[in-house]
Design an enzyme around this catalytic site. Structure first.
Site, PDB file in Angstrom:
ATOM      1  N   GLY A  18       0.928  -1.295   0.132  1.00 41.36           N
ATOM      2  CA  GLY A  18      -0.056  -0.022  -0.004  1.00 41.36           C
ATOM      3  C   GLY A  18       0.687   1.318  -0.132  1.00 41.36           C
ATOM      4  O   GLY A  18       0.555   2.415   0.352  1.00 41.36           O
ATOM      5  N   MET A  96      -3.951  -6.746  -7.527  1.00 40.05           N
ATOM      6  CA  MET A  96      -3.177  -7.913  -8.367  1.00 40.05           C
ATOM      7  C   MET A  96      -4.309  -8.804  -8.881  1.00 40.05           C
ATOM      8  O   MET A  96      -3.716  -9.944  -9.347  1.00 40.05           O
ATOM      9  CB  MET A  96      -2.201  -8.391  -7.685  1.00 40.05           C
ATOM     10  CG  MET A  96      -0.912  -7.605  -7.172  1.00 40.05           C
ATOM     11  SD  MET A  96      -0.287  -6.878  -8.661  1.00 40.05           S
ATOM     12  CE  MET A  96       0.584  -8.122  -9.065  1.00 40.05           C
ATOM     13  N   ARG A  97      -5.367  -8.426  -9.252  1.00 39.58           N
ATOM     14  CA  ARG A  97      -6.369  -9.258  -9.918  1.00 39.58           C
ATOM     15  C   ARG A  97      -6.899  -8.627 -11.196  1.00 39.58           C
ATOM     16  O   ARG A  97      -6.944  -7.576 -11.501  1.00 39.58           O
ATOM     17  CB  ARG A  97      -7.484  -9.380  -9.215  1.00 39.58           C
ATOM     18  CG  ARG A  97      -7.238 -10.280  -7.751  1.00 39.58           C
ATOM     19  CD  ARG A  97      -6.902 -11.556  -7.936  1.00 39.58           C
ATOM     20  NE  ARG A  97      -7.436 -12.678  -8.567  1.00 39.58           N
ATOM     21  CZ  ARG A  97      -6.935 -13.793  -8.709  1.00 39.58           C
ATOM     22  NH1 ARG A  97      -5.558 -14.019  -8.456  1.00 39.58           N
ATOM     23  NH2 ARG A  97      -7.861 -14.532  -9.597  1.00 39.58           N
ATOM     24  N   ILE A  98      -6.860  -9.840 -12.300  1.00 32.43           N
ATOM     25  CA  ILE A  98      -7.368  -9.306 -13.664  1.00 32.43           C
ATOM     26  C   ILE A  98      -8.883  -9.120 -13.482  1.00 32.43           C
ATOM     27  O   ILE A  98      -9.511 -10.053 -13.079  1.00 32.43           O
ATOM     28  CB  ILE A  98      -6.907 -10.285 -14.651  1.00 32.43           C
ATOM     29  CG1 ILE A  98      -5.428 -10.301 -14.958  1.00 32.43           C
ATOM     30  CG2 ILE A  98      -7.651  -9.844 -15.791  1.00 32.43           C
ATOM     31  CD1 ILE A  98      -4.931 -11.400 -15.634  1.00 32.43           C
ATOM     32  N   HIS A 115       0.518   1.261 -13.415  1.00 35.41           N
ATOM     33  CA  HIS A 115       1.357   0.038 -13.750  1.00 35.41           C
ATOM     34  C   HIS A 115       3.043   0.385 -13.794  1.00 35.41           C
ATOM     35  O   HIS A 115       3.411   1.191 -14.570  1.00 35.41           O
ATOM     36  CB  HIS A 115       0.831  -0.393 -15.155  1.00 35.41           C
ATOM     37  CG  HIS A 115       1.600  -1.762 -15.697  1.00 35.41           C
ATOM     38  ND1 HIS A 115       1.261  -2.864 -15.422  1.00 35.41           N
ATOM     39  CD2 HIS A 115       2.429  -1.666 -16.594  1.00 35.41           C
ATOM     40  CE1 HIS A 115       2.023  -3.336 -16.132  1.00 35.41           C
ATOM     41  NE2 HIS A 115       2.797  -2.922 -16.901  1.00 35.41           N
ATOM     42  N   GLU A 149      -9.136  -4.606 -21.916  1.00 31.21           N
ATOM     43  CA  GLU A 149      -7.908  -5.044 -22.133  1.00 31.21           C
ATOM     44  C   GLU A 149      -6.580  -4.825 -21.167  1.00 31.21           C
ATOM     45  O   GLU A 149      -6.397  -3.861 -20.734  1.00 31.21           O
ATOM     46  CB  GLU A 149      -7.313  -4.473 -23.555  1.00 31.21           C
ATOM     47  CG  GLU A 149      -5.758  -4.877 -24.145  1.00 31.21           C
ATOM     48  CD  GLU A 149      -5.224  -3.840 -25.221  1.00 31.21           C
ATOM     49  OE1 GLU A 149      -6.116  -2.784 -25.541  1.00 31.21           O
ATOM     50  OE2 GLU A 149      -4.089  -3.914 -25.443  1.00 31.21           O
TER      51      GLU A 149
END
Ligand SMILES: Nc1nc2c(c(=O)[nH]1)N[C@@H](CN(C=O)c1ccc(C(=O)N[C@@H](CCC(=O)O)C(=O)O)cc1)CN2
Ligand SMILES: NCC(=O)N[C@@H]1O[C@H](COP(=O)([O-])[O-])[C@@H](O)[C@H]1O
Length: 230
Positions: A18, A96-98, A115, A149
């Site tokens: 964080g 950290m999850r798509i 990113h 995307e």
């Protein structure tokens, strides 16, 4: 009241330490800006970011992806949790999850991510390792609107650093994060002020389309950087 700007309610999604959340907290602390982080939500329990939020008096929640059988059900539960805080802006900060297309559509135009690469280079994970392995002469970080995307959404701003011959993943990550902690608060403030918007999938600042590669931190007032002693 006429002329009173509504407070921009911000929910921050995290998965780890964080430090970007902390940079956003620090940016808003003690300011009269019309932005407020109303919750920090993690997909992992017991992470440092939750402690940072709690110390700042910010509501916290955990929606653990391991409690769900598939992405759709996890994302549906995450949407419900986020919506319970009635956000104007959702900020991914080391999340950290798509995310599924349904999630992205639900928060279209009010979903930002940071990113750790100079997109479109090195989408996905392990960006610092990949930059070193590729022999990149420069590396950096990107704030972008989130679309279905992965790491492909309209770029808002980037900051670049030189890759040094002695760099390791750790040293590169540390210098990239220094830049992250500058550009994310800047982009967040632009959104709070109503200056940053996604219009027809085009990122715009003050009504002007942002170039495809995004704005560059160096193009802006650098008084936010610690100036070396004169
Ligand atoms: N639909 C989108 N979802 C997400 C985006 C996006 O642009 N579109 N950005 C990412 C953030 N991110 C990189 O900045 C990123 C996060 C996670 C992954 C990934 O491969 N995650 C794995 C699990 C990894 C882990 O748990 O350690 C997965 O979800 O299976 C890639 C890139 C956030 N989501
Ligand atoms: N693909 C997503 C990703 O790798 N995000 C990266 O995770 C770190 C989280 O740090 P933090 O939890 O200390 O903010 C940040 O460097 C962020 O760019």
């Amino acid at each position: 009241m006429p002329g009173t700007q509504q407070t921009c309610r911000i929910v921050v999604l995290i998965s780890g330490s964080g430090t970007n959340l902390q940079a956003l907290i620090d940016e808003l602390a003690g300011k009269t800006t019309s932005g407020q982080i109303v919750a920090a939500i993690s997909n992992r329990p017991d992470v440092g970011g939750l402690e940072r939020a709690a110390r700042a008096g910010i509501a916290t929640a955990v929606v653990n992806h391991q409690d769900f059988s598939d992405r759709d059900s996890f994302d549906a539960a995450l949407i419900a949790c986020i919506d319970s805080y009635q956000p104007d802006l959702v900020v991914l900060a080391g999340f950290m999850r798509i995310l599924t297309p349904a999630f992205v559509t639900h928060f279209h135009g009010r979903l930002l991510n940071i990113h750790p690469s100079l997109l479109p280079k090195h989408k996905g994970l392990h960006t610092h390792q990949r930059a070193l392995e590729a022999g990149d002469s420069e590396h950096g970080t990107t704030v972008h609107f989130v679309t279905a995307e992965l790491d492909g959404g309209p770029v808002v701003i980037q900051a670049s650093i030189p890759v040094l011959s002695e760099d390791t993943v750790a040293s590169l990550a540390a210098r990239v994060q220094q830049e992250e902690h500058l550009i994310y608060p800047l982009a967040m403030n632009w959104f709070i002020q109503g200056r940053l918007r996604l219009v027809d999938n085009q990122a715009c600042l003050d009504g002007e389309p942002i170039p495809a590669g995004g704005l560059r931190l160096d193009d802006f007032e650098t008084d936010m950087r610690v100036q070396p002693d004169a």
